[in-house]
Design a protein around this motif. Structure first.
Motif, PDB file in Angstrom:
ATOM      1  N   ARG A  67      98.053  45.100  37.122  1.00 21.31           N
ATOM      2  CA  ARG A  67      97.923  44.797  38.561  1.00 21.31           C
ATOM      3  C   ARG A  67      96.652  45.397  39.150  1.00 21.31           C
ATOM      4  NH1 ARG A  67      99.242  48.080  42.693  1.00 21.31           N
ATOM      5  NH2 ARG A  67     100.673  49.310  41.420  1.00 21.31           N
ATOM      6  N   GLU A  68      96.411  46.663  38.854  1.00 24.25           N
ATOM      7  CA  GLU A  68      95.241  47.332  39.419  1.00 24.25           C
ATOM      8  C   GLU A  68      93.938  46.720  38.913  1.00 24.25           C
ATOM      9  OE1 GLU A  68      94.885  49.569  41.831  1.00 24.25           O
ATOM     10  OE2 GLU A  68      97.048  49.623  42.170  1.00 24.25           O
ATOM     11  N   THR A  69      93.919  46.296  37.663  1.00 24.70           N
ATOM     12  CA  THR A  69      92.723  45.656  37.108  1.00 24.70           C
ATOM     13  C   THR A  69      92.428  44.354  37.847  1.00 24.70           C
ATOM     14  OG1 THR A  69      93.116  46.672  34.952  1.00 24.70           O
ATOM     15  CG2 THR A  69      91.687  44.731  35.000  1.00 24.70           C
ATOM     16  N   LEU A  70      93.451  43.581  38.120  1.00 22.73           N
ATOM     17  CA  LEU A  70      93.265  42.335  38.859  1.00 22.73           C
ATOM     18  C   LEU A  70      92.866  42.612  40.303  1.00 22.73           C
ATOM     19  CD1 LEU A  70      93.364  39.254  38.843  1.00 22.73           C
ATOM     20  CD2 LEU A  70      95.813  39.413  39.369  1.00 22.73           C
ATOM     21  N   GLU A  71      93.544  43.560  40.948  1.00 29.11           N
ATOM     22  CA  GLU A  71      93.252  43.862  42.354  1.00 29.11           C
ATOM     23  C   GLU A  71      91.852  44.436  42.546  1.00 29.11           C
ATOM     24  OE1 GLU A  71      97.810  44.992  43.767  1.00 29.11           O
ATOM     25  OE2 GLU A  71      96.254  46.526  43.869  1.00 29.11           O
ATOM     26  N   GLU A  72      91.480  45.418  41.746  1.00 25.47           N
ATOM     27  CA  GLU A  72      90.233  46.145  41.969  1.00 25.47           C
ATOM     28  C   GLU A  72      89.009  45.497  41.342  1.00 25.47           C
ATOM     29  OE1 GLU A  72      90.589  50.262  40.940  1.00 25.47           O
ATOM     30  OE2 GLU A  72      92.229  50.591  42.362  1.00 25.47           O
ATOM     31  N   ALA A  73      89.217  44.651  40.313  1.00 23.15           N
ATOM     32  CA  ALA A  73      88.062  44.108  39.598  1.00 23.15           C
ATOM     33  C   ALA A  73      88.100  42.595  39.401  1.00 23.15           C
ATOM     34  CB  ALA A  73      87.937  44.792  38.238  1.00 23.15           C
ATOM     35  N   GLY A  74      89.184  41.930  39.815  1.00 25.11           N
ATOM     36  CA  GLY A  74      89.265  40.482  39.643  1.00 25.11           C
ATOM     37  C   GLY A  74      89.431  40.039  38.204  1.00 25.11           C
ATOM     38  N   ILE A  75      89.863  40.957  37.335  1.00 27.52           N
ATOM     39  CA  ILE A  75      89.999  40.669  35.911  1.00 27.52           C
ATOM     40  C   ILE A  75      91.475  40.598  35.527  1.00 27.52           C
ATOM     41  CG2 ILE A  75      89.611  41.578  33.569  1.00 27.52           C
ATOM     42  CD1 ILE A  75      87.055  40.545  34.921  1.00 27.52           C
ATOM     43  N   THR A  76      91.842  39.526  34.845  1.00 24.33           N
ATOM     44  CA  THR A  76      93.165  39.431  34.240  1.00 24.33           C
ATOM     45  C   THR A  76      93.064  40.088  32.869  1.00 24.33           C
ATOM     46  OG1 THR A  76      93.623  37.369  35.397  1.00 24.33           O
ATOM     47  CG2 THR A  76      94.985  37.867  33.468  1.00 24.33           C
ATOM     48  N   ALA A  77      93.929  41.068  32.645  1.00 24.31           N
ATOM     49  CA  ALA A  77      93.900  41.827  31.395  1.00 24.31           C
ATOM     50  C   ALA A  77      95.290  41.867  30.788  1.00 24.31           C
ATOM     51  CB  ALA A  77      93.401  43.244  31.652  1.00 24.31           C
ATOM     52  N   GLU A  78      95.320  42.227  29.514  1.00 23.02           N
ATOM     53  CA  GLU A  78      96.579  42.387  28.803  1.00 23.02           C
ATOM     54  C   GLU A  78      96.564  43.758  28.141  1.00 23.02           C
ATOM     55  OE1 GLU A  78      98.153  40.233  24.933  1.00 23.02           O
ATOM     56  OE2 GLU A  78      98.297  38.935  26.719  1.00 23.02           O
ATOM     57  N   VAL A  79      97.702  44.445  28.204  1.00 29.17           N
ATOM     58  CA  VAL A  79      97.810  45.791  27.648  1.00 29.17           C
ATOM     59  C   VAL A  79      97.950  45.733  26.126  1.00 29.17           C
ATOM     60  CG1 VAL A  79      99.253  47.868  27.560  1.00 29.17           C
ATOM     61  CG2 VAL A  79      98.795  46.756  29.758  1.00 29.17           C
ATOM     62  N   ASP A  80      97.114  46.537  25.438  1.00 27.04           N
ATOM     63  CA  ASP A  80      97.203  46.704  23.988  1.00 27.04           C
ATOM     64  C   ASP A  80      98.054  47.912  23.631  1.00 27.04           C
ATOM     65  OD1 ASP A  80      95.518  44.500  23.400  1.00 27.04           O
ATOM     66  OD2 ASP A  80      93.779  45.745  23.861  1.00 27.04           O
ATOM     67  N   GLY A  81      98.011  48.946  24.484  1.00 26.35           N
ATOM     68  CA  GLY A  81      98.809  50.128  24.220  1.00 26.35           C
ATOM     69  C   GLY A  81      98.380  51.309  25.076  1.00 26.35           C
TER      70      GLY A  81
ATOM     71  N   HIS B  75      90.316  42.041  27.923  1.00 24.10           N
ATOM     72  CA  HIS B  75      89.981  41.014  28.902  1.00 24.10           C
ATOM     73  C   HIS B  75      90.649  39.696  28.513  1.00 24.10           C
ATOM     74  CE1 HIS B  75      87.103  38.872  31.634  1.00 24.10           C
ATOM     75  NE2 HIS B  75      87.397  37.878  30.814  1.00 24.10           N
ATOM     76  N   VAL B  76      91.274  39.045  29.502  1.00 26.05           N
ATOM     77  CA  VAL B  76      91.866  37.731  29.295  1.00 26.05           C
ATOM     78  C   VAL B  76      91.084  36.675  30.062  1.00 26.05           C
ATOM     79  CG1 VAL B  76      93.930  36.300  29.652  1.00 26.05           C
ATOM     80  CG2 VAL B  76      94.177  38.663  28.838  1.00 26.05           C
ATOM     81  N   ALA B  77      90.779  36.967  31.342  1.00 27.38           N
ATOM     82  CA  ALA B  77      90.077  35.985  32.173  1.00 27.38           C
ATOM     83  C   ALA B  77      89.444  36.670  33.375  1.00 27.38           C
ATOM     84  CB  ALA B  77      91.051  34.906  32.645  1.00 27.38           C
ATOM     85  N   GLY B  78      88.476  35.969  33.980  1.00 19.65           N
ATOM     86  CA  GLY B  78      87.861  36.438  35.217  1.00 19.65           C
ATOM     87  C   GLY B  78      86.492  37.044  35.009  1.00 19.65           C
ATOM     88  N   GLU B  79      85.798  37.189  36.114  1.00 22.74           N
ATOM     89  CA  GLU B  79      84.495  37.852  36.158  1.00 22.74           C
ATOM     90  C   GLU B  79      84.637  39.098  37.017  1.00 22.74           C
ATOM     91  OE1 GLU B  79      81.689  37.062  34.560  1.00 22.74           O
ATOM     92  OE2 GLU B  79      82.788  35.428  33.591  1.00 22.74           O
TER      93      GLU B  79
END
Length: 159
Positions: A58-72, A95-99
């Motif tokens: 959530r924070e990655t999307l909110e603060e940086a506009g990046i959709t990410a997935e957790v590896d661990g 990184h999954v998507a976004g700039e």
């Protein structure tokens, strides 16, 4: 002292895209003007608890506009802020998507940086997250992956 004891839980995400790690420049608080990783509290603004790994995404999307997935999970850091106990949980993500796009509220800049770019970066990179990002890019950290097969299902664990 109240029971049970309380601790602030703050979650960070080291997001990798190829040979680069995601950084955001903070606009407020102790780290105003410094570049950091996306961070946030494990409770939503209304106080609803959120699983830490979900907070990292959530924070990655909110603060940086990046959709990410957790590896661990890659780190746990104890701290004290104004006499209050804090616990930082740091997740490695990809990184999954976004700039990289700052939210304009908590962050005013966002970028992926390589190790070489970190070494010559003209602005302040917060020391703990710089160290974490460098370790992640050099494959020097142990990643504890998500384990979905625990006695506490449907809650997941990192064990």
């Amino acid at each position: 002292m109240s029971f049970p004891p309380k601790m602030v839980v703050c979650v960070g995400a080291v997001v990798l895209q190829g040979d680069k790690a995601l950084f955001v420049r903070q606009t407020y608080g102790t780290y105003k003007g410094q570049w950091s990783i996306p961070w946030g509290f494990s409770n939503l603004e209304d106080g609803t608890p959120q699983a830490p790994h979900e907070t990292a995404v959530r924070e990655t999307l909110e603060e940086a506009g990046i959709t990410a997935e957790v590896d661990g999970l890659i780190g746990i850091q104890n701290d004290a802020v104004n006499g209050e106990a804090w616990l930082y949980l740091i997740f490695l993500c990809h990184h999954v998507a976004g700039e990289p796009t700052p939210d304009g509220q908590e962050t005013d800049a966002a970028a992926y940086l390589s190790l070489a770019e970190m070494d010559s970066f003209p602005e302040t990179l917060e020391p703990l997250v710089l160290w974490l990002a460098q370790r992640a890019l050099r494959n020097e950290c142990q990643v504890i992956p998500i384990n979905e097969q625990t006695p506490f299902m449907p809650n997941i664990a990192f064990v």
